[in-house]
Enzyme design. Structure first.
Site, PDB file in Angstrom:
ATOM      1  N   LYS A 268      55.820   5.598  -0.585  1.00 49.10           N
ATOM      2  CA  LYS A 268      55.629   5.066   0.908  1.00 49.10           C
ATOM      3  C   LYS A 268      56.796   4.164   1.259  1.00 49.10           C
ATOM      4  CE  LYS A 268      54.050   2.319   3.502  1.00 49.10           C
ATOM      5  NZ  LYS A 268      55.188   1.880   4.521  1.00 49.10           N
TER       6      LYS A 268
ATOM      7  N   CYS B 283      66.740 -10.051  -0.649  1.00 52.74           N
ATOM      8  CA  CYS B 283      65.859 -10.780  -1.423  1.00 52.74           C
ATOM      9  C   CYS B 283      66.939 -11.799  -2.165  1.00 52.74           C
ATOM     10  CB  CYS B 283      64.954 -10.054  -2.243  1.00 52.74           C
ATOM     11  SG  CYS B 283      65.737  -8.838  -3.362  1.00 52.74           S
TER      12      CYS B 283
ATOM     13  N   GLU C   8      62.126 -17.974   3.225  1.00 56.48           N
ATOM     14  CA  GLU C   8      63.170 -17.089   3.073  1.00 56.48           C
ATOM     15  C   GLU C   8      64.085 -16.887   4.603  1.00 56.48           C
ATOM     16  OE1 GLU C   8      61.599 -13.218   1.722  1.00 56.48           O
ATOM     17  OE2 GLU C   8      63.516 -12.657   0.765  1.00 56.48           O
TER      18      GLU C   8
ATOM     19  N   GLU D 210      58.462  -6.804  -7.113  1.00 52.47           N
ATOM     20  CA  GLU D 210      59.633  -7.207  -6.522  1.00 52.47           C
ATOM     21  C   GLU D 210      59.428  -8.021  -5.235  1.00 52.47           C
ATOM     22  OE1 GLU D 210      62.108  -7.142  -8.806  1.00 52.47           O
ATOM     23  OE2 GLU D 210      61.476  -5.720 -10.193  1.00 52.47           O
TER      24      GLU D 210
HETATM   25  P1  NAP Z   1      56.798  -6.079   3.688  1.00 55.76           P
HETATM   26  O1  NAP Z   1      56.474  -6.509   5.199  1.00 55.76           O
HETATM   27  O2  NAP Z   1      56.092  -6.905   2.396  1.00 55.76           O
HETATM   28  O3  NAP Z   1      56.730  -4.472   3.545  1.00 55.76           O
HETATM   29  C1  NAP Z   1      57.155  -3.774   2.369  1.00 55.76           C
HETATM   30  C2  NAP Z   1      56.463  -2.635   2.317  1.00 55.76           C
HETATM   31  O4  NAP Z   1      54.968  -2.602   2.157  1.00 55.76           O
HETATM   32  C3  NAP Z   1      56.553  -1.613   3.643  1.00 55.76           C
HETATM   33  O5  NAP Z   1      56.701  -0.271   2.902  1.00 55.76           O
HETATM   34  C4  NAP Z   1      55.475  -1.924   4.150  1.00 55.76           C
HETATM   35  O6  NAP Z   1      54.890  -0.779   5.087  1.00 55.76           O
HETATM   36  C5  NAP Z   1      54.408  -2.055   3.128  1.00 55.76           C
HETATM   37  N1  NAP Z   1      53.319  -2.846   3.514  1.00 55.76           N
HETATM   38  C6  NAP Z   1      52.964  -3.922   4.294  1.00 55.76           C
HETATM   39  N2  NAP Z   1      51.663  -4.248   4.250  1.00 55.76           N
HETATM   40  C7  NAP Z   1      51.179  -3.563   3.483  1.00 55.76           C
HETATM   41  C8  NAP Z   1      49.774  -3.560   2.905  1.00 55.76           C
HETATM   42  N3  NAP Z   1      48.834  -4.286   3.603  1.00 55.76           N
HETATM   43  N4  NAP Z   1      49.150  -2.478   2.240  1.00 55.76           N
HETATM   44  C9  NAP Z   1      50.311  -1.688   1.797  1.00 55.76           C
HETATM   45  N5  NAP Z   1      51.536  -1.674   1.985  1.00 55.76           N
HETATM   46  C10 NAP Z   1      51.817  -2.671   3.015  1.00 55.76           C
HETATM   47  O7  NAP Z   1      58.404  -6.298   3.435  1.00 55.76           O
HETATM   48  P2  NAP Z   1      59.599  -6.098   4.373  1.00 55.76           P
HETATM   49  O8  NAP Z   1      59.622  -7.048   5.542  1.00 55.76           O
HETATM   50  O9  NAP Z   1      59.779  -4.645   4.628  1.00 55.76           O
HETATM   51  O10 NAP Z   1      60.796  -6.362   3.321  1.00 55.76           O
HETATM   52  C11 NAP Z   1      61.180  -7.687   3.322  1.00 55.76           C
HETATM   53  C12 NAP Z   1      60.936  -8.426   2.033  1.00 55.76           C
HETATM   54  O11 NAP Z   1      61.047  -7.687   0.736  1.00 55.76           O
HETATM   55  C13 NAP Z   1      61.545  -9.604   1.798  1.00 55.76           C
HETATM   56  O12 NAP Z   1      60.564 -10.681   1.532  1.00 55.76           O
HETATM   57  C14 NAP Z   1      62.409  -9.609   0.505  1.00 55.76           C
HETATM   58  O13 NAP Z   1      62.728 -10.641  -0.069  1.00 55.76           O
HETATM   59  C15 NAP Z   1      61.513  -8.763  -0.300  1.00 55.76           C
HETATM   60  N6  NAP Z   1      62.409  -7.818  -1.144  1.00 55.76           N
HETATM   61  C16 NAP Z   1      62.376  -8.113  -2.626  1.00 55.76           C
HETATM   62  C17 NAP Z   1      63.278  -7.291  -3.353  1.00 55.76           C
HETATM   63  C18 NAP Z   1      63.333  -7.553  -4.818  1.00 55.76           C
HETATM   64  O14 NAP Z   1      63.535  -6.673  -5.561  1.00 55.76           O
HETATM   65  N7  NAP Z   1      62.527  -8.528  -5.485  1.00 55.76           N
HETATM   66  C19 NAP Z   1      64.115  -6.349  -2.901  1.00 55.76           C
HETATM   67  C20 NAP Z   1      64.166  -6.243  -1.521  1.00 55.76           C
HETATM   68  C21 NAP Z   1      63.394  -6.837  -0.733  1.00 55.76           C
HETATM   69  P3  NAP Z   1      55.359  -0.937   6.909  1.00 55.76           P
HETATM   70  O15 NAP Z   1      56.836  -0.951   6.842  1.00 55.76           O
HETATM   71  O16 NAP Z   1      54.607   0.156   7.174  1.00 55.76           O
HETATM   72  O17 NAP Z   1      55.025  -2.385   7.301  1.00 55.76           O
END
Ligand code: NAP
Length: 490
Positions: A186, A296, A393, A262
């Site tokens: 997804k 991240c 962040e 992650e």
């Molecule tokens: P996010 O809002 O947490 O979303 C990530 C994924 O989860 C998306 O596919 C999102 O779908 C889905 N999602 C959101 N709410 C959900 C729920 N309640 N149940 C199931 N799935 C859900 O994060 P983002 O804004 O896309 O990405 C930025 C974040 O990712 C930052 O905090 C960054 O640090 C972190 N990140 C971490 C790493 C690492 O390796 N540590 C790498 C890259 C990014 P939708 O798009 O449909 O909302």
């Protein structure tokens, strides 16, 4: 770089499958469609399928059905599929890079770098597929033998964010395929196009139907929730925010799912007075500005020894201020738009908060007018201790620079966060380097370099940046279970 034409853009968008990929078939979504937008213009690019709960369940059904057959496939054959996909991505790097820039906004050169980085996980794990092994040993009392073997975990749910539309997928899909797991993927709804292309490439590379099932959806929680509580699912691997990670862990506790998390970061970038300041500024530009600051691993706070802090901040401001901001498809652009208005508003709020509390902008400090979600590269000094951007962040092109007086203060400041993904450290003193590396509470450290990501290394965090590792020898372990057999020789 030659100028990209509207017709080239149209062509790459045309090639993307717009449907769900379930059980080896491309099918419509039962919730209709959802729009994917260009963050540089705010205009729609294409409409893709919107999955319903039933579509998601069918995707899991397909993964479950394909499981035993795929687990039994020869490891070499699984590796060859990954290798062919790697070759195909490499051959099509230009068009895939353009697609990524259109949906995510980063400059073409950075998209190309992600294509190279992301596809390398497929090559790395194609090589690891044939190196899954176990142990045979004599029991300590000499009676009997101990046999351990590795087996695929089973059907996995892989959820990825928007900031690295390909690599965040290949870091999970590569090891899952190598290990013999089937999966439902997804991607983030803002950037699903690169992943749709990846599914098509894997299909063409010979991946059997049902091994990888891809659902795109306007509601992540509605579609993935029922899968997480389905007893047939064995693992959840999530990359995204700490906030959503926490919710998913809670849901996953019902089935005691295997988890990889992650999550978010708040990377400190430490520069000691003995460092090569120019090298540190060069590293800082990469650590801060790669992916428009939306990584991240992005350096979130610059802790610089007081005697060189001003010099470092001025040099960084000069470099960041001269970066060309614009649509990622344009010649010479180094800084694209942020992903959406919400993200840009969050960056602006963090800067306003710091400035209101006494910080000073050496360069930038503003959103750009006009279409798209652009924010000027910004360097801030005189950062007050209570500025929110020291704890949150930023996820944007903003570099706060703060001085420190000694090593203990630097380490304490670096560790003063709930996150623990990565830290960067610049010093020419090897003893100090090792001393500080050992005291840093992070899963990764960049020592005299501003980038740590490497498919051959274990990527991951500690504390609230999550757990589990992607890449390296460790990456495949996340998709394997260990079975032990007690062998009676009496
Ligand atoms: P996010 O809002 O947490 O979303 C990530 C994924 O989860 C998306 O596919 C999102 O779908 C889905 N999602 C959101 N709410 C959900 C729920 N309640 N149940 C199931 N799935 C859900 O994060 P983002 O804004 O896309 O990405 C930025 C974040 O990712 C930052 O905090 C960054 O640090 C972190 N990140 C971490 C790493 C690492 O390796 N540590 C790498 C890259 C990014 P939708 O798009 O449909 O909302």
């Amino acid at each position: 770089m030659s100028t990209i034409t509207a017709s080239q853009e149209h062509q790459v968008l045309e090639q993307v499958p717009k449907q769900l990929y379930i059980g080896g078939e491309w099918v419509d979504g039962n919730e209709g469609t959802l729009a994917v937008e260009d963050p540089a213009t705010g205009e729609g690019l294409v409409d893709i399928a919107d999955a319903s709960v039933d579509d998601a369940k069918r995707a899991l059904d397909a993964a479950v059905d394909a499981g035993p057959g795929f687990a039994a496939m020869a490891p070499r054959e699984r590796g060859e599929i990954l290798r062919r996909a790697f070759e195909a991505i490499t051959a099509r790097a230009d068009e895939l890079a353009l697609l990524m820039t259109l949906e995510m906004g980063k400059p073409i050169a950075e998209s190309k770098a992600e294509i190279a980085y992301g596809s390398e996980f497929l090559r790395w794990f194609s090589e690891q597929a044939v190196r899954i092994d176990g142990r045979y040993s004599v029991a300590p009392n000499g009676q009997g033998r101990l046999l351990t073997m590795k087996q695929p975990v089973g059907p996995c749910l892989l959820i990825t964010p928007w900031n690295f539309p390909l690599a965040m997928g290949t870091r999970k899909i590569g090891p899952a395929i190598a290990a013999g797991c089937t999966m439902v993927v997804k991607p983030a709804q803002q950037t699903p196009l690169s992943m749709l292309m990846l599914a098509k490439i894997l299909e063409e590379a010979g991946l059997p139907g049902g091994v990888l099932n891809l659902i795109t959806a306007s509601s992540a929680s509605r579609t993935t929730g029922p899968l997480i509580s389905d007893p047939r699912l064995r693992k959840l691997s999530f990359t995204g925010s700490t906030e959503v990670g926490r919710k998913l862990m809670e849901q996953a506790s019902e089935q005691l799912l295997r988890l990889s998390m992650e999550l978010g970061g708040n990377a400190p970038f430490i520069v000691f007075e003995d460092a090569d300041v120019d090298a540190a500024v060069k590293g800082a530009l990469i650590a801060k500005m790669r992916n428009i600051g939306e990584a991240c691993t992005a350096a979130n706070r610059f802790h610089v020894a007081a005697p060189v802090a001003e010099q470092f901040a001025e040099k960084l401001a000069e470099q960041m201020g001269s970066m060309k901001v614009g649509r990622g498809t344009e010649d010479g652009v180094e800084v694209g738009p942020l992903i959406d208005d919400t993200q840009r508003a969050k960056v602006a709020e963090l800067v306003e908060d710091a400035v209101a509390k006494g910080a000073r902008a050496l360069v930038g400090g503003h959103a750009r007018d006009g279409a798209g979600y652009f924010y000027d590269p910004t360097v801030l000094t005189d950062i007050p201790d209570d500025a929110s951007l020291l704890r949150e962040e930023i996820f944007g092109p903003v570099a706060p620079v703060k001085g420190f007086s000694d090593e203990d203060e630097a380490v304490a400041a670096a560790n003063d966060t709930e996150f623990g993904l990565v830290a960067y450290l610049y010093t020419r003193d090897i003893k100090r380097a090792l001393r500080v590396v050992e005291r840093l509470e992070t899963g990764m450290v960049g020592l005299n370099q501003g980038i740590v990501s490497n498919p051959a290394a274990p990527f991951g965090g500690i504390k609230q940046s999550g757990f589990g590792r992607e890449g390296g020898y460790e990456g495949i372990e996340e998709y394997l279970e260990t079975k032990y057999v007690a062998v009676n020789l009496d």
